[in-house]
Design a protein around this motif. Structure first.
Motif, PDB file in Angstrom:
ATOM      1  N   GLU A   1       3.256  10.794  -3.546  1.00  9.96           N
ATOM      2  CA  GLU A   1       3.621  11.272  -4.647  1.00  9.96           C
ATOM      3  C   GLU A   1       2.489  11.750  -5.352  1.00  9.96           C
ATOM      4  N   TRP A   2       1.965  10.154  -5.826  1.00 10.19           N
ATOM      5  CA  TRP A   2       0.973   9.980  -6.987  1.00 10.19           C
ATOM      6  C   TRP A   2      -0.243  10.966  -6.221  1.00 10.19           C
ATOM      7  N   GLU A   3      -0.571  10.973  -5.236  1.00 12.85           N
ATOM      8  CA  GLU A   3      -1.861  12.213  -5.072  1.00 12.85           C
ATOM      9  C   GLU A   3      -2.008  13.238  -5.624  1.00 12.85           C
ATOM     10  N   GLU A   4      -0.369  13.690  -4.822  1.00 16.93           N
ATOM     11  CA  GLU A   4      -0.029  15.174  -5.307  1.00 16.93           C
ATOM     12  C   GLU A   4      -0.538  15.481  -6.760  1.00 16.93           C
ATOM     13  N   ASP A   5       0.487  14.208  -7.405  1.00 18.01           N
ATOM     14  CA  ASP A   5       0.800  15.550  -8.914  1.00 18.01           C
ATOM     15  C   ASP A   5      -0.056  14.382  -9.583  1.00 18.01           C
TER      16      ASP A   5
ATOM     17  N   LEU B   1       2.868   8.586 -12.691  1.00 17.31           N
ATOM     18  CA  LEU B   1       3.055   7.733 -12.099  1.00 17.31           C
ATOM     19  C   LEU B   1       5.167   7.527 -12.409  1.00 17.31           C
ATOM     20  N   PRO B   2       5.306   6.917 -10.971  1.00 17.59           N
ATOM     21  CA  PRO B   2       6.307   6.939 -10.266  1.00 17.59           C
ATOM     22  C   PRO B   2       7.512   6.803 -11.915  1.00 17.59           C
ATOM     23  N   ASP B   3       8.805   7.249 -11.125  1.00 15.52           N
ATOM     24  CA  ASP B   3       9.481   7.409 -12.251  1.00 15.52           C
ATOM     25  C   ASP B   3      10.800   5.619 -12.216  1.00 15.52           C
ATOM     26  N   PHE B   4       9.630   4.544 -12.301  1.00 21.22           N
ATOM     27  CA  PHE B   4      10.488   3.272 -13.098  1.00 21.22           C
ATOM     28  C   PHE B   4      10.941   2.826 -14.102  1.00 21.22           C
ATOM     29  N   THR B   5      12.815   3.411 -13.077  1.00 18.60           N
ATOM     30  CA  THR B   5      13.998   2.912 -14.028  1.00 18.60           C
ATOM     31  C   THR B   5      14.589   1.929 -13.808  1.00 18.60           C
ATOM     32  N   GLY B   6      16.211   1.481 -14.383  1.00 17.90           N
ATOM     33  CA  GLY B   6      16.766   0.500 -14.138  1.00 17.90           C
ATOM     34  C   GLY B   6      16.029  -0.577 -13.710  1.00 17.90           C
ATOM     35  N   THR B   7      16.918  -0.803 -11.959  1.00 18.04           N
ATOM     36  CA  THR B   7      16.092  -2.115 -11.554  1.00 18.04           C
ATOM     37  C   THR B   7      14.765  -1.766 -10.774  1.00 18.04           C
TER      38      THR B   7
ATOM     39  N   GLU C   1      -4.275   0.188  -6.350  1.00 12.69           N
ATOM     40  CA  GLU C   1      -5.963  -0.278  -5.973  1.00 12.69           C
ATOM     41  C   GLU C   1      -5.699  -0.048  -4.682  1.00 12.69           C
ATOM     42  N   TYR C   2      -4.788  -1.168  -4.299  1.00 10.62           N
ATOM     43  CA  TYR C   2      -4.841  -1.501  -2.469  1.00 10.62           C
ATOM     44  C   TYR C   2      -5.122  -0.632  -1.633  1.00 10.62           C
ATOM     45  N   LYS C   3      -4.024   0.089  -2.451  1.00  7.05           N
ATOM     46  CA  LYS C   3      -3.754   1.585  -1.516  1.00  7.05           C
ATOM     47  C   LYS C   3      -4.472   2.616  -1.613  1.00  7.05           C
ATOM     48  N   LYS C   4      -5.779   2.379  -2.438  1.00  4.48           N
ATOM     49  CA  LYS C   4      -7.109   3.332  -2.482  1.00  4.48           C
ATOM     50  C   LYS C   4      -8.350   2.538  -2.102  1.00  4.48           C
ATOM     51  N   SER C   5      -7.757   1.407  -1.150  1.00  6.06           N
ATOM     52  CA  SER C   5      -9.312   0.102  -0.629  1.00  6.06           C
ATOM     53  C   SER C   5      -9.351   0.857   0.703  1.00  6.06           C
ATOM     54  N   GLU C   6     -10.524  -0.164   1.323  1.00  6.52           N
ATOM     55  CA  GLU C   6     -10.900   0.592   2.289  1.00  6.52           C
ATOM     56  C   GLU C   6      -9.890   0.626   3.437  1.00  6.52           C
ATOM     57  N   ARG C   7      -9.836  -1.182   3.470  1.00  8.43           N
ATOM     58  CA  ARG C   7      -8.449  -1.714   4.452  1.00  8.43           C
ATOM     59  C   ARG C   7      -7.519  -1.315   4.408  1.00  8.43           C
ATOM     60  N   ALA C   8      -7.278  -0.451   2.767  1.00  7.78           N
ATOM     61  CA  ALA C   8      -5.785  -0.198   3.237  1.00  7.78           C
ATOM     62  C   ALA C   8      -5.856   1.665   4.102  1.00  7.78           C
ATOM     63  N   LYS C   9      -7.371   2.057   3.614  1.00  5.72           N
ATOM     64  CA  LYS C   9      -7.166   3.357   4.749  1.00  5.72           C
ATOM     65  C   LYS C   9      -7.539   2.924   6.453  1.00  5.72           C
ATOM     66  N   LYS C  10      -8.640   2.146   6.844  1.00  2.00           N
ATOM     67  CA  LYS C  10      -8.110   1.664   7.962  1.00  2.00           C
ATOM     68  C   LYS C  10      -6.611   1.450   8.411  1.00  2.00           C
ATOM     69  N   ARG C  11      -5.851   0.567   7.579  1.00  2.00           N
ATOM     70  CA  ARG C  11      -4.611   0.402   8.416  1.00  2.00           C
ATOM     71  C   ARG C  11      -3.413   1.287   8.728  1.00  2.00           C
ATOM     72  N   SER C  12      -3.826   2.022   7.410  1.00  2.00           N
ATOM     73  CA  SER C  12      -2.968   3.708   7.846  1.00  2.00           C
ATOM     74  C   SER C  12      -3.335   4.318   8.511  1.00  2.00           C
ATOM     75  N   GLN C  13      -4.639   4.572   8.810  1.00  3.07           N
ATOM     76  CA  GLN C  13      -4.974   5.114  10.324  1.00  3.07           C
ATOM     77  C   GLN C  13      -4.877   5.078  11.352  1.00  3.07           C
ATOM     78  N   THR C  14      -4.862   3.685  11.776  1.00  2.00           N
ATOM     79  CA  THR C  14      -4.631   2.678  13.008  1.00  2.00           C
ATOM     80  C   THR C  14      -3.085   2.841  12.749  1.00  2.00           C
ATOM     81  N   ASN C  15      -2.048   2.613  11.918  1.00  2.00           N
ATOM     82  CA  ASN C  15      -0.334   3.349  12.159  1.00  2.00           C
ATOM     83  C   ASN C  15      -0.619   4.714  13.284  1.00  2.00           C
ATOM     84  N   LYS C  16      -1.202   5.810  12.088  1.00  2.00           N
ATOM     85  CA  LYS C  16      -1.158   7.093  12.621  1.00  2.00           C
ATOM     86  C   LYS C  16      -1.442   7.166  13.939  1.00  2.00           C
ATOM     87  N   ASN C  17      -2.645   6.251  14.634  1.00  2.00           N
ATOM     88  CA  ASN C  17      -2.918   6.691  16.007  1.00  2.00           C
ATOM     89  C   ASN C  17      -2.162   5.925  16.395  1.00  2.00           C
TER      90      ASN C  17
END
Length: 238
Positions: free
Chosen positions: A115-119, A122-128, A141-157
């Motif tokens: 959702e952050w990539e699309e619009d 910042l997410p609606d961090f309210t309540g708990t 920072e982590y989700k945009k890192s090369e390690r996270a991108k590689k992990r994501s591609q592995t999961n998709k595969n």
């Protein structure tokens, strides 16, 4: 669930530990797994299981025990014949719950990032979930890192390699089997013998759970709307 809300589980799958009945309570149990993990584990946590790499954050055993205790405080499980059997059953339910939490937490984090990539908002961090707000920069920072991108591609595969996906709802076989048996009774009432009549029950259940449907005109089984399992094909499945 409310702070004082409490539900009873009367039946548990002996193999997987999944709560089965009453169905509304079993569904609430699964839903509450997601609520519990989202409210109590920071989104900056990178892995659910301790990784081999150093410097990677993960959900440790103590935290998982806390999650389980928070969850089960709202539910009462069945009491079996003796303490040993009851504990064994409870351990299976705990394993099921933590596995479900891992899946739901991963899905939640992926949804936030997508959702952050699309619009770019910042997410609606309210309540708990207000406590998650300070962890957003580290998460991003982590989700945009090369390690996270590689992990994501592995999961998709890996996901792409899965050929079969069951089409049952949260009630699982507990809810689905009576529906299938009703259809089989309707076929017999029409003078038709279901092709699955003498099949091993596990084979019948697996095929019906993964998209198979009875042809109400012949009693045969239609798979993916293109392949019909008839007497000859039946032999290949036994």
């Amino acid at each position: 669930m409310g702070k004082d809300e409490h539900l009873t589980i009367d039946e548990v799958n002996a193999t997987t530990g999944q709560p089965l009945a009453p169905v509304p309570n079993a569904v609430k149990f699964v839903h509450q797994c997601g609520v519990t993990v989202r409210d109590n584990v920071y989104i900056s946590t990178q892995e659910w299981i301790k990784p081999k790499l150093e410097g990677v954050s993960y959900v440790d055993k103590r935290t998982k025990d806390v999650l389980w205790n928070k969850l089960i405080a709202h539910f009462t499980l069945p009491v079996l014949e003796d303490e040993v059997k009851t504990k064994k059953m409870t351990d299976k339910v705990k394993h099921f719950a933590l596995k479900k939490m891992a899946q739901q937490f991963n899905n939640y984090k992926n949804k936030l990032f997508r959702e952050w990539e699309e619009d770019g908002k910042l997410p609606d961090f309210t309540g708990t979930r207000e406590r998650q707000r300070p962890h957003w920069p580290a998460f991003l920072e982590y989700k945009k890192s090369e390690r996270a991108k590689k992990r994501s591609q592995t999961n998709k595969n890996n996901a792409a390699k899965k050929k079969y996906h069951h089409k049952m709802g949260p009630g699982g076989y507990r809810v689905a089997e009576p529906k299938w048996e009703k259809i089989e009774s309707e076929l017999r009432a029409k003078g038709l013998t279901p092709v699955t009549e003498e099949w091993d029950r596990r084979i019948r259940n697996w095929l019906l759970a993964h998209g198979g449907e009875y042809d109400m005109e012949t009693g045969e089984l239609i798979i993916d709307e293109s392949k019909v399992v008839n007497g000859a094909q039946k032999k290949l499945l036994t």
